[in-house]
Scaffold this motif. Structure first.
Motif, short mmCIF file in Angstrom:
data_model
loop_
_atom_site.label_atom_id
_atom_site.label_comp_id
_atom_site.label_asym_id
_atom_site.label_seq_id
_atom_site.Cartn_x
_atom_site.Cartn_y
_atom_site.Cartn_z
N SER A 101 0.83 -1.21 0.00
CA SER A 101 0.00 0.00 0.00
C SER A 101 0.86 1.26 0.00
N THR A 102 0.23 2.34 -0.42
CA THR A 102 0.86 3.66 -0.42
C THR A 102 -0.06 4.62 0.31
N MET A 103 0.52 5.46 1.17
CA MET A 103 -0.25 6.46 1.91
C MET A 103 0.13 7.86 1.44
N ALA A 104 -0.88 8.74 1.42
CA ALA A 104 -0.66 10.13 1.03
C ALA A 104 -1.38 11.05 2.01
N LEU A 105 -0.77 12.17 2.31
CA LEU A 105 -1.35 13.17 3.20
C LEU A 105 -1.47 14.47 2.41
N GLY A 106 -2.69 14.95 2.28
CA GLY A 106 -2.92 16.16 1.50
C GLY A 106 -2.47 16.02 0.06
N PHE B 155 9.14 8.37 2.81
CA PHE B 155 9.64 9.45 1.98
C PHE B 155 9.80 10.73 2.79
N GLU B 156 10.33 11.78 2.17
CA GLU B 156 10.51 13.05 2.84
C GLU B 156 9.21 13.51 3.50
N GLY B 157 9.33 13.96 4.74
CA GLY B 157 8.17 14.44 5.47
C GLY B 157 7.31 13.33 6.06
N ALA B 158 7.78 12.08 6.00
CA ALA B 158 6.99 10.94 6.50
C ALA B 158 6.96 10.91 8.02
N ASP B 159 5.98 10.18 8.56
CA ASP B 159 5.86 10.01 10.00
C ASP B 159 6.90 9.05 10.55
N GLY B 160 7.48 8.22 9.72
CA GLY B 160 8.53 7.30 10.14
C GLY B 160 8.02 6.03 10.77
N PRO B 161 8.93 5.10 11.01
CA PRO B 161 8.54 3.78 11.52
C PRO B 161 7.94 3.81 12.92
N GLU B 162 8.33 4.77 13.76
CA GLU B 162 7.80 4.80 15.13
C GLU B 162 6.29 5.03 15.14
N MET B 163 5.83 5.97 14.32
CA MET B 163 4.39 6.24 14.25
C MET B 163 3.64 5.04 13.67
N ARG B 164 4.22 4.39 12.68
CA ARG B 164 3.57 3.22 12.08
C ARG B 164 3.49 2.09 13.08
N GLN B 165 4.56 1.86 13.83
CA GLN B 165 4.54 0.82 14.85
C GLN B 165 3.47 1.11 15.90
N ALA B 166 3.35 2.36 16.30
CA ALA B 166 2.32 2.73 17.28
C ALA B 166 0.92 2.47 16.71
N GLY B 167 0.73 2.75 15.43
CA GLY B 167 -0.57 2.49 14.80
C GLY B 167 -0.91 1.02 14.76
N TRP B 168 0.07 0.19 14.39
CA TRP B 168 -0.16 -1.26 14.38
C TRP B 168 -0.46 -1.75 15.79
#
Length: 107
Positions: free
Chosen positions: A45-50, A81-94
């Protein structure tokens, strides 16, 4: 959601007032690459913000029988990618999703 190999999952959210990005749209577009009943689900999957893509992920969910039930293994491989939330935010979401699943199964 079209839950089959080759099927597509699309989600779209708009952040509420008081959130870090009020009114901004978050989109997720994914494709199921492998589904084996009672064993495995693989999705990309790919995520996009705005409207700006910030990550692409390959996620494998494995289900393995144990003596007392089922072990669930989640492997998340991500490109941020540039401006991403990074792995820490993704791990918290999971973690939040799996906590909710555990609570639902316990209740």
């Amino acid at each position: 959601m079209d839950f089959r190999v080759g099927g597509i999952e699309r989600t779209q959210y708009r952040f509420k007032e008081g959130s870090p990005f009020p009114g901004v749209e978050l989109n997720n577009f994914g494709i199921f690459h492998d589904i084996v009943d009672n064993q495995r689900i693989v999705t990309a999957s790919t995520m996009a913000l705005g409207g700006r893509r910030f990550s692409t992920s390959l996620v494998t969910i494995e289900l393995r029988p144990t003596a007392t039930g089922t072990e669930l293994i989640c492997t998340h491989q991500g490109a941020f990618f540039e401006g991403a939330d990074g792995p820490e935010m993704r791990q918290a979401g999971w973690q939040k999703l799996f906590d909710n699943l555990a609570a639902a199964l316990a209740g």
